[in-house]
Design an enzyme around this catalytic site. Sequence first.
Site, PDB file in Angstrom:
ATOM      1  N   CYS A 181      15.128 -35.753 -45.247  1.00 14.68           N
ATOM      2  CA  CYS A 181      14.026 -35.890 -46.201  1.00 14.68           C
ATOM      3  C   CYS A 181      13.324 -34.548 -46.403  1.00 14.68           C
ATOM      4  O   CYS A 181      12.770 -33.973 -45.465  1.00 14.68           O
ATOM      5  CB  CYS A 181      13.033 -36.934 -45.704  1.00 14.68           C
ATOM      6  SG  CYS A 181      11.628 -37.161 -46.811  1.00 14.68           S
ATOM      7  N   GLU A 190      12.694 -62.185 -58.092  1.00  8.86           N
ATOM      8  CA  GLU A 190      12.513 -60.870 -58.697  1.00  8.86           C
ATOM      9  C   GLU A 190      11.401 -60.890 -59.739  1.00  8.86           C
ATOM     10  O   GLU A 190      10.597 -59.969 -59.829  1.00  8.86           O
ATOM     11  CB  GLU A 190      13.815 -60.369 -59.328  1.00  8.86           C
ATOM     12  CG  GLU A 190      14.874 -59.943 -58.319  1.00  8.86           C
ATOM     13  CD  GLU A 190      14.417 -58.796 -57.424  1.00  8.86           C
ATOM     14  OE1 GLU A 190      13.456 -58.086 -57.781  1.00  8.86           O
ATOM     15  OE2 GLU A 190      15.018 -58.627 -56.353  1.00  8.86           O
ATOM     16  N   CYS A 241      11.717 -43.236 -39.228  1.00  7.91           N
ATOM     17  CA  CYS A 241      12.466 -43.415 -40.477  1.00  7.91           C
ATOM     18  C   CYS A 241      13.920 -42.981 -40.304  1.00  7.91           C
ATOM     19  O   CYS A 241      14.188 -41.886 -39.812  1.00  7.91           O
ATOM     20  CB  CYS A 241      11.830 -42.602 -41.599  1.00  7.91           C
ATOM     21  SG  CYS A 241      12.744 -42.704 -43.155  1.00  7.91           S
ATOM     22  N   ASP A 270      12.686 -49.222 -58.412  1.00  5.50           N
ATOM     23  CA  ASP A 270      11.357 -49.820 -58.482  1.00  5.50           C
ATOM     24  C   ASP A 270      10.365 -48.824 -57.884  1.00  5.50           C
ATOM     25  O   ASP A 270      10.722 -47.687 -57.591  1.00  5.50           O
ATOM     26  CB  ASP A 270      11.327 -51.158 -57.727  1.00  5.50           C
ATOM     27  CG  ASP A 270      11.298 -50.939 -56.229  1.00  5.50           C
ATOM     28  OD1 ASP A 270      11.918 -49.960 -55.764  1.00  5.50           O
ATOM     29  OD2 ASP A 270      10.638 -51.708 -55.516  1.00  5.50           O
ATOM     30  N   CYS A 290       7.227 -41.647 -40.614  1.00  2.00           N
ATOM     31  CA  CYS A 290       8.388 -40.751 -40.627  1.00  2.00           C
ATOM     32  C   CYS A 290       9.083 -40.693 -39.258  1.00  2.00           C
ATOM     33  O   CYS A 290      10.294 -40.496 -39.179  1.00  2.00           O
ATOM     34  CB  CYS A 290       7.963 -39.356 -41.048  1.00  2.00           C
ATOM     35  SG  CYS A 290       7.222 -39.288 -42.697  1.00  2.00           S
ATOM     36  N   CYS A 307       8.365 -46.005 -45.423  1.00  2.00           N
ATOM     37  CA  CYS A 307       8.013 -44.941 -46.370  1.00  2.00           C
ATOM     38  C   CYS A 307       6.878 -45.433 -47.276  1.00  2.00           C
ATOM     39  O   CYS A 307       7.017 -45.523 -48.494  1.00  2.00           O
ATOM     40  CB  CYS A 307       9.241 -44.548 -47.186  1.00  2.00           C
ATOM     41  SG  CYS A 307       9.062 -42.993 -48.084  1.00  2.00           S
ATOM     42  N   TYR A 310      14.752 -52.797 -64.451  1.00  2.00           N
ATOM     43  CA  TYR A 310      14.753 -52.987 -62.999  1.00  2.00           C
ATOM     44  C   TYR A 310      15.361 -54.332 -62.614  1.00  2.00           C
ATOM     45  O   TYR A 310      16.268 -54.423 -61.777  1.00  2.00           O
ATOM     46  CB  TYR A 310      13.347 -52.864 -62.401  1.00  2.00           C
ATOM     47  CG  TYR A 310      13.321 -53.519 -61.048  1.00  2.00           C
ATOM     48  CD1 TYR A 310      13.856 -52.859 -59.948  1.00  2.00           C
ATOM     49  CD2 TYR A 310      12.904 -54.842 -60.888  1.00  2.00           C
ATOM     50  CE1 TYR A 310      13.942 -53.482 -58.710  1.00  2.00           C
ATOM     51  CE2 TYR A 310      12.983 -55.475 -59.662  1.00  2.00           C
ATOM     52  CZ  TYR A 310      13.503 -54.800 -58.579  1.00  2.00           C
ATOM     53  OH  TYR A 310      13.609 -55.427 -57.384  1.00  2.00           O
TER      54      TYR A 310
END
Length: 349
Positions: A208, A39, A202, A140, A199, A192, A122
């Site tokens: 969306c 991370e 997705c 994030d 899309c 995305c 985060y």
Amino acid sequence: MPVDAWPELLRWYDVHARDLPWRAKPGETPDPYRVWLSEVMLQQTTVAAVRSYFARFTERWPTVDALAEADEGEVMAAWAGLGYYARARNLVACARAVAEEHDGIFPDTEEGLRALPGIGAYTAAAIATIAFGRRAVVVDANVERVVTRLFAIETPLAAARPEIRARTDTITPDDRAGDFAQAMMDLGATICTPRNPACAICPLSDICTARRRGDPEAFPVKAPRAARPHRHGDAYWVEYRGQVLLVRRPAKGLLGGMLALPTGQWTEAPPPLSGAPIDARWEEGGAIEHGFTHFTLALTLRCAEVRDAPVDGIWWPADRIAEAGLPTLFAKLAARGLAWREQRWKGAA
DNA sequence: TATACGTGGAG
DNA sequence: TCTCCAAGTAT
């Protein structure tokens, strides 16, 4: 408000989750050390850039206790090239805090994690949910993009953060929250995307809002950024008996704590020979351009060989300069220094 | 809240 | 070539 996003997303994740070396496979128990290390490395840094560093770090320092006992300079050198070097210093500080104040066991709550060096909102949320299975709202840049598109949030980014967080909270499930967070990030990284989002494939396209409106790329809305200033300066390649003079940069600030070549001031107008570390007959050894986040820099390399007793500093064998752990800016200059050196040998022969 | 802080890859 | 951008944090 779309219907719950998590069932579709988790189904998609079960099939399409990226295979990443720091990720526990289904049925495995996550290692908090590896989750934390990855991370931190991934902060503002691409997966592709992190892979080799993660492999080297875990090979050399397999546990948080091992990293806590490491020499800070060696960790900084191992981080060289990855950027944002405050992360490397905080990495050591965090490992030592975990080793000394928590018996080598990472705190398992957001609050406990947040108190450690280099762990912000985060990263605390990500570790709490990925390593410890706690429900946490992980936001994030990927999640910001996905959520602003899902809800067509028109507010520009900085001001939109509270709303983004609240929206993310509403779609985060109680179960498999860690998978949900990673699924959102995988979705943002592979489907995305900032430009040309896919899309058509997705899993969330049905719910969306931006997709329905036909302008997903319009989100997130960002404020225009200021132009980057351009600066100039000199750097110095000083040789003494086959060794090159290096300096350790101040702990804070640009490239803080890293080994470097000596430099003069960096200013808007080209400054002639400012900050030479020693009196010498300088030869020009080339120039480089380097782009930082907030300014670009043109550095001219000034080269000389000295025969007198050298000044205090770190003298590194020139032919092994690649092992010094210089950040990219100085690695570029060192390549020019080596070329200058080679050229001189030829001239002398 | 705004700014400093690296680097390399994509389009 | 050049702009944008990436699993942000510290101050």
